[in-house]
Write a protein that holds these residues in place. Structure first.
Motif, PDB file in Angstrom:
ATOM      1  N   MET A 180    -118.348  40.993  25.930  1.00 27.57           N
ATOM      2  CA  MET A 180    -118.211  42.374  26.334  1.00 27.57           C
ATOM      3  C   MET A 180    -118.533  42.543  27.818  1.00 27.57           C
ATOM      4  O   MET A 180    -118.240  43.560  28.418  1.00 27.57           O
ATOM      5  CB  MET A 180    -119.194  43.239  25.535  1.00 27.57           C
ATOM      6  CG  MET A 180    -118.677  43.653  24.180  1.00 27.57           C
ATOM      7  SD  MET A 180    -116.930  43.953  24.089  1.00 27.57           S
ATOM      8  CE  MET A 180    -116.855  45.632  24.613  1.00 27.57           C
ATOM      9  N   SER A 203    -110.831  50.943  39.903  1.00 23.96           N
ATOM     10  CA  SER A 203    -109.379  50.793  39.888  1.00 23.96           C
ATOM     11  C   SER A 203    -108.840  51.579  38.715  1.00 23.96           C
ATOM     12  O   SER A 203    -109.490  52.481  38.206  1.00 23.96           O
ATOM     13  CB  SER A 203    -108.985  49.324  39.805  1.00 23.96           C
ATOM     14  OG  SER A 203    -109.201  48.852  38.492  1.00 23.96           O
ATOM     15  N   ASN A 224    -110.016  55.841  31.016  1.00 25.07           N
ATOM     16  CA  ASN A 224    -109.423  54.529  31.285  1.00 25.07           C
ATOM     17  C   ASN A 224    -110.511  53.542  31.648  1.00 25.07           C
ATOM     18  O   ASN A 224    -111.437  53.889  32.372  1.00 25.07           O
ATOM     19  CB  ASN A 224    -108.440  54.623  32.454  1.00 25.07           C
ATOM     20  CG  ASN A 224    -107.061  55.016  31.972  1.00 25.07           C
ATOM     21  OD1 ASN A 224    -106.371  54.227  31.346  1.00 25.07           O
ATOM     22  ND2 ASN A 224    -106.690  56.264  32.239  1.00 25.07           N
ATOM     23  N   ARG A 246    -110.738  49.232  32.599  1.00 24.66           N
ATOM     24  CA  ARG A 246    -110.137  47.897  32.671  1.00 24.66           C
ATOM     25  C   ARG A 246    -111.220  46.863  32.888  1.00 24.66           C
ATOM     26  O   ARG A 246    -112.181  47.116  33.610  1.00 24.66           O
ATOM     27  CB  ARG A 246    -109.197  47.793  33.864  1.00 24.66           C
ATOM     28  CG  ARG A 246    -107.856  48.431  33.709  1.00 24.66           C
ATOM     29  CD  ARG A 246    -107.166  48.406  35.057  1.00 24.66           C
ATOM     30  NE  ARG A 246    -106.064  49.347  35.101  1.00 24.66           N
ATOM     31  CZ  ARG A 246    -104.814  49.020  34.767  1.00 24.66           C
ATOM     32  NH1 ARG A 246    -104.543  47.784  34.405  1.00 24.66           N
ATOM     33  NH2 ARG A 246    -103.864  49.911  34.808  1.00 24.66           N
ATOM     34  N   PHE A 247    -111.073  45.711  32.259  1.00 22.94           N
ATOM     35  CA  PHE A 247    -111.902  44.548  32.590  1.00 22.94           C
ATOM     36  C   PHE A 247    -110.955  43.505  33.139  1.00 22.94           C
ATOM     37  O   PHE A 247    -110.263  42.849  32.367  1.00 22.94           O
ATOM     38  CB  PHE A 247    -112.621  44.006  31.370  1.00 22.94           C
ATOM     39  CG  PHE A 247    -113.606  44.975  30.784  1.00 22.94           C
ATOM     40  CD1 PHE A 247    -114.722  45.351  31.503  1.00 22.94           C
ATOM     41  CD2 PHE A 247    -113.409  45.514  29.535  1.00 22.94           C
ATOM     42  CE1 PHE A 247    -115.623  46.244  30.981  1.00 22.94           C
ATOM     43  CE2 PHE A 247    -114.310  46.407  28.997  1.00 22.94           C
ATOM     44  CZ  PHE A 247    -115.428  46.776  29.721  1.00 22.94           C
ATOM     45  N   SER A 269    -115.684  49.787  20.819  1.00 26.83           N
ATOM     46  CA  SER A 269    -117.023  49.606  21.369  1.00 26.83           C
ATOM     47  C   SER A 269    -117.046  49.939  22.853  1.00 26.83           C
ATOM     48  O   SER A 269    -118.022  50.511  23.347  1.00 26.83           O
ATOM     49  CB  SER A 269    -117.493  48.175  21.150  1.00 26.83           C
ATOM     50  OG  SER A 269    -117.678  47.962  19.771  1.00 26.83           O
ATOM     51  N   THR A 270    -115.980  49.608  23.570  1.00 24.32           N
ATOM     52  CA  THR A 270    -115.913  49.937  24.996  1.00 24.32           C
ATOM     53  C   THR A 270    -115.988  51.449  25.182  1.00 24.32           C
ATOM     54  O   THR A 270    -116.740  51.957  26.020  1.00 24.32           O
ATOM     55  CB  THR A 270    -114.595  49.412  25.594  1.00 24.32           C
ATOM     56  OG1 THR A 270    -114.491  48.028  25.309  1.00 24.32           O
ATOM     57  CG2 THR A 270    -114.547  49.639  27.088  1.00 24.32           C
ATOM     58  N   TYR A 289    -121.199  51.524  30.243  1.00 23.96           N
ATOM     59  CA  TYR A 289    -120.148  51.260  31.228  1.00 23.96           C
ATOM     60  C   TYR A 289    -119.769  52.587  31.882  1.00 23.96           C
ATOM     61  O   TYR A 289    -119.990  53.644  31.294  1.00 23.96           O
ATOM     62  CB  TYR A 289    -118.871  50.724  30.558  1.00 23.96           C
ATOM     63  CG  TYR A 289    -118.979  49.367  29.946  1.00 23.96           C
ATOM     64  CD1 TYR A 289    -119.675  48.340  30.574  1.00 23.96           C
ATOM     65  CD2 TYR A 289    -118.358  49.092  28.728  1.00 23.96           C
ATOM     66  CE1 TYR A 289    -119.755  47.091  30.000  1.00 23.96           C
ATOM     67  CE2 TYR A 289    -118.427  47.848  28.149  1.00 23.96           C
ATOM     68  CZ  TYR A 289    -119.129  46.845  28.793  1.00 23.96           C
ATOM     69  OH  TYR A 289    -119.203  45.610  28.229  1.00 23.96           O
ATOM     70  N   THR A 290    -119.172  52.508  33.054  1.00 25.69           N
ATOM     71  CA  THR A 290    -118.627  53.694  33.668  1.00 25.69           C
ATOM     72  C   THR A 290    -117.104  53.611  33.577  1.00 25.69           C
ATOM     73  O   THR A 290    -116.531  52.565  33.851  1.00 25.69           O
ATOM     74  CB  THR A 290    -119.043  53.786  35.146  1.00 25.69           C
ATOM     75  OG1 THR A 290    -120.441  53.532  35.219  1.00 25.69           O
ATOM     76  CG2 THR A 290    -118.758  55.160  35.711  1.00 25.69           C
ATOM     77  N   ALA A 291    -116.473  54.698  33.190  1.00 26.99           N
ATOM     78  CA  ALA A 291    -115.017  54.689  33.069  1.00 26.99           C
ATOM     79  C   ALA A 291    -114.388  54.594  34.453  1.00 26.99           C
ATOM     80  O   ALA A 291    -114.938  55.093  35.440  1.00 26.99           O
ATOM     81  CB  ALA A 291    -114.548  55.955  32.365  1.00 26.99           C
ATOM     82  N   ASP A 292    -113.213  53.949  34.509  1.00 28.16           N
ATOM     83  CA  ASP A 292    -112.501  53.880  35.777  1.00 28.16           C
ATOM     84  C   ASP A 292    -111.975  55.263  36.145  1.00 28.16           C
ATOM     85  O   ASP A 292    -111.948  55.655  37.303  1.00 28.16           O
ATOM     86  CB  ASP A 292    -111.326  52.889  35.678  1.00 28.16           C
ATOM     87  CG  ASP A 292    -111.807  51.483  35.401  1.00 28.16           C
ATOM     88  OD1 ASP A 292    -112.973  51.188  35.744  1.00 28.16           O
ATOM     89  OD2 ASP A 292    -111.041  50.691  34.844  1.00 28.16           O
ATOM     90  N   SER A 293    -111.535  55.989  35.137  1.00 31.43           N
ATOM     91  CA  SER A 293    -111.099  57.362  35.378  1.00 31.43           C
ATOM     92  C   SER A 293    -111.232  58.130  34.074  1.00 31.43           C
ATOM     93  O   SER A 293    -111.412  57.550  33.015  1.00 31.43           O
ATOM     94  CB  SER A 293    -109.641  57.380  35.859  1.00 31.43           C
ATOM     95  OG  SER A 293    -108.806  56.948  34.811  1.00 31.43           O
TER      96      SER A 293
END
Lengths: 366, 530
Positions: free
Chosen positions: A1, A364, B32, B34-35, B65-66, B75-79
């Motif tokens: 993850m 991004s 959104n 992305r990894f 889960s993300t 986590y912080t969202a990209d947007s």
């Protein structure tokens, strides 16, 4: 993850150690500067001292030989998930096997004695690794604890044996009798004059063979597969039916045998007699070598060369710059070990972020 | 096959789907994430109504889960935008999420084993440097929470002494103690016994009735049907649909999750049992602590039949499997393969069992069956590395091993189709296929399978079940252990029920009801099946 990907192989094996090494030199430079010396002059003295001529290179290679053996000893055990801190004791006590063989065969040509001395060193060093291995496999005593204790036991035994059993009457120093001149192994300088009369000897070739052998053992044999499996997941090896106890004992024996090769280099190749504390902590440097070399034979070769150069260059440093004492050299070596060994992961997260796409990964999409 | 264990209640059903914004506890807009090259969340919209249990289903890797980690500030969202109680919030860390009343119960518990329940609840939420006051307040608060939500625990019990179900309760209490109004539960039943899971659902119902909002992440449709009011389906990083649970069916959800029609039932013909291949006689096994977990078990499995062992987790099934497969020493008894006693002692017992023709798909593939840091092809030969197929003498024929791994990847439809990839990078279902391929392709006489579909996505479950039945039809003896009663019932030709280290009954899957089996699993009515 995790958002961070593992580093590319080349960055992990080359870039990261280089960054650590640079940082070590910068900090060491600051220390040199602080005591009023010129860091660049010191660096120049170390590099010239290590690589300036065939003489310097010969000594660098001689030190590297020891570090290859002890680095491999740590790495082979590490692949099986065992932390062998006992390289020092194993290398030390292996000297007993080497000197007894060498003295017994001193009237024979050296090339007959050499392989027997190797076997004897491997047997005694291997035994000193086997016992902790046995104790972990069958009795649950952790090798980290037992190998440390075995270093002390080896040290005590060696003092007793050298002083009370091996020391010929009439000699004041605590050392064994010397090998007769005709039974001594010539140094490489005899065949390659460029090396002059430095201590580098045929044991270096043995070290290179061991590097290749370790590579094959770890990645190209069934046993290597089993020991790596044990190192990664002992429950899975139990599930697979590989005998964890058997692997543990064999690996510790091999590890001890590799460390024992230091005795061949020192006792049979250089000093021609058994003196006290000839290992000079090469066993502990081996831990740093293995760490820096990522337990890979190629990495160990490079790391052993680096530490060999540091030892040799550091020895020269005190003669070139009188203001830098021998203790100062130890400080520099310690900083290198600190940054490349103990703190080798310092820049890993930052590098991983960089390789995961840098700031672009954070902002991004959308 | 899916039955609602707990009624969902009617209160929430009265709210229309197009509820006003003020009814929403959580609203996610165009999230959104992305990894690297992986687009884990694509334009996700989600509305969670206050006072409901909202399920989120999807296969492993669908992005559930993300999404929840973004909501929880991990986590912080990209947007995209997160609205909590109608207000847009930038949730940058979990501390802030907690402040907004969002609490999370992780799949793997975050508890200190040797602390008491009370200490664990207080941990990280102490009022001052001295603990006394905090502990007193927490004790009072725990009593109140216990009364209000029927979450009784003994505050002074030590975590390592209590059951997994209780540990989970402590996690919920921790979140409530910190003032959570929205509870996120990530795969909460993965570690629970069926009874403990039912208990959890009861608690969730009470919490909902008291006005809390619950987001339940799971891939088990049974749980969605049993406890949720609404359900959102995710597939490959996208939100596929949000439905009212009462208006959907497991079949529909499965289809939405996988993207194609899925058979939830197992199709199998009648068994044609032959000779006895595996017989276990008076087996006694102790666990690592020296406690006797298997107390004199005898049974046999014949060629061409699947014998399922049902039971609540922790009644000796794990030790039984480990012992029969040679992973764990037995204290007494014999295991015979085709009438020949197996010698299984020592830490290479499993090796001898394999040589004799007994293959084992372990309960916990990541802990036992695989070395996740190894490349796929290395795991494809784990346990068989001595085989002549992988080279002569001491050397390993790496090319042969990789070629064989590639063949099996094709045959078992393992994805991604790269044998050089680290095993950890395969999904749960594909990891299980790696293990199954390895153990089945050796053509063993006896196959022992533990929890074959634990943590495996629906698409793969179908495939795995069919493979097991294919083995049976090829005349192999199969011993199946699963805590999923549905799985035992649909696969087995004969069911043995294990309770407290003993086999307490035998049942015919065609005629036995869930109630009968449930009673035997609870140790009641021992003779029911005989």
């Amino acid at each position: 993850m995790s958002a961070l990907k593992p580093l590319p192989r080349w960055a992990d094996i080359i870039l990261l150690p280089l960054i650590n090494l640079t940082l070590a030199f910068i900090v060491a430079g600051l220390v040199v500067f602080a005591i009023g010396q010129n860091p660049l002059a010191a660096l120049d003295a170390i590099i010239t001292g290590a690589f300036g001529s065939g003489y310097n290179i010969g000594y660098t290679l001689y030190y590297s030989t020891n570090f290859i053996f002890t680095g491999l000893a740590v790495a082979v055990a590490a692949h099986a998930g065992l932390f062998n801190i006992g390289g020092n004791g194993q290398a030390y006590i292996a000297g007993l096997g080497v000197i007894l063989v060498a003295l017994a065969m001193q009237s024979l040509p050296w090339w007959l004695t050499f392989p027997v001395a190797i076997l004897a060193g491997a047997a005694v060093g291997g035994f000193w690794g086997f016992v902790p291995g046995y104790l972990q496999a069958k009795r649950g005593s952790h090798v980290v604890i037992t190998t440390i204790m075995f270093n002390f036991i080896a040290s005590a035994i060696m003092i007793y044996v050298v002083v009370n059993l091996l020391k010929p009457p009439g000699i004041l120093a605590p050392e064994s009798a010397s090998i007769a001149v005709e039974g001594r192994m010539p140094k490489l300088g005899t065949f390659i004059p460029w090396f002059k009369n430095t201590d580098v000897n045929f044991t270096l070739i043995l070290a290179l063979i061991c590097l290749v052998g370790a590579y094959f053992l770890i990645w190209h044999t069934r046993f290597g597969f089993a020991m790596r499996a044990l190192g990664q997941n002992p429950t899975a090896t139990r599930y697979a039916g590989m005998s964890n106890s058997r692997i543990t004992m064999i690996v510790m024996t091999m590890s001890g045998a590799l460390a024992g090769m230091v005795a061949v280099n020192q006792v049979f190749g250089v000093q021609y007699r058994l003196v006290l504390d000839y290992v000079a902590d090469a066993g502990f440097v081996g831990i740093a070598v293995a760490l820096m070399g990522r337990n890979h034979p190629l990495g160990i070769l490079l790391a052993a060369l680096l530490f060999g150069a540091l030892y040799q260059g550091g020895n020269e440093l005190q003669y070139v710059i009188p203001g830098l004492s021998k203790e100062m050299v130890v400080v520099i070596q310690a900083l290198v070990i600190l940054f490349t060994g103990a703190m080798e992961g310092l820049f890993r997260p930052a590098l991983q972020r960089l390789f995961s796409g840098g700031p672009a990964a954070a902002r991004s999409g959308g | 096959m899916v039955s609602a264990v707990v009624s969902t209640g009617e209160a929430q059903a009265q709210r229309p789907l197009g509820a006003a914004a003020s009814d929403l506890a959580i609203e996610l807009v165009k999230i959104n994430k992305r990894f690297g090259p992986v687009h884990a969340n694509k334009d996700i919209d989600l509305k969670v109504r206050r006072g409901t249990v909202h399920g989120i289903v999807g296969e492993n890797g669908a992005g559930k889960s993300t999404l929840m980690s973004i909501l929880y500030g991990f986590y912080t969202a990209d947007s995209g935008e997160i609205r909590v109680n109608g207000r847009a919030e930038a949730i940058t860390d979990s501390r802030y999420a907690l402040k907004l009343g969002i609490g999370m119960v992780h799949q793997h518990f975050m508890l200190v084993d040797n602390f008491s329940i009370l200490e664990n609840v207080v941990l990280g939420a102490e009022d001052s440097a001295l603990l006394g006051k905090s502990l007193t307040r927490a004790r009072a608060e725990l009593t109140r929470l216990a009364r209000e939500y029927r979450l009784e625990v003994d505050p002074d019990a030590i975590i390592e002494d209590v059951s997994v179900g209780t540990q989970q309760r402590v996690e919920i209490l921790k979140a409530l103690y910190r003032g959570a109004d929205v509870l996120i539960l990530d795969e909460p039943t993965g570690v629970l016994t069926p009874a403990e899971a039912d208990d959890l659902f009861r608690v969730l119902n009470v919490l909902r009735d008291q006005g809390k909002t619950i987001i339940l992440i799971t891939h088990k449709l049974r749980e969605i049907m049993a406890v949720t009011d609404y359900v959102s389906v995710m597939r490959q990083g996208q939100m596929v649909e949000t439905l009212k649970t009462s208006e959907t069916s497991p079949e529909q959800l499965a289809e939405l999750m996988v993207g194609r029609r899925v058979l939830l039932r197992v199709d199998k013909g009648a068994a044609h049992p032959g000779d006895t291949f595996l017989s276990v006689e008076d087996l006694v096994v102790k666990d690592d602590l020296g406690v006797t977990r298997v107390k004199g078990v005898s049974f046999s499995v014949r060629a061409g039949e699947i014998v399922g062992i049902a039971g609540v987790a922790g009644n000796g099934q794990s030790e039984l499997l480990e012992s029969v497969s040679g992973m764990r020493d037995q204290s007494a008894g014999t295991v015979k393969l085709k009438g020949v006693p197996l010698s299984l002692e020592g830490d290479d017992g499993a090796h001898r069992a394999r040589k004799a023709g007994l293959a084992h798909v372990p309960e916990d593939r990541q802990r036992m069956g695989l070395i996740t840091s190894f490349e796929e092809w290395e795991n494809a030969m784990l346990g068989y590395e001595d085989d002549k197929a992988y080279g002569k003498g001491l050397l390993l024929d790496i090319n042969a091993a990789r070629a064989e791994a590639r063949e099996r990847i094709a045959k078992f439809d393992i994805r991604p189709t790269n044998e050089r990839l680290k095993t950890a990078n395969f999904s749960g279902g594909n990891q299980q296929k790696i293990v199954l391929a390895r153990e089945m392709e050796r053509n063993p006489d006896v196959l022992i399978v533990g929890q074959p579909t634990r943590g495996v996505d629906i698409g793969a479950i179908e495939f795995i079940h069919n493979q097991i039945i294919k083995m049976r039809d090829a005349g192999k003896a199969i011993l199946l252990v699963s805590v999923e009663l549905d799985e035992i019932r649909s696969l087995s030709d004969r069911i043995l029920v294990m309770f407290d280290g003993q086999i307490v009954g035998e049942a015919d899957p065609a005629t036995a009801t869930e109630q009968e089996l449930g009673l035997m699993m609870a140790g009641i009515g021992k003779e029911a099946g005989k």
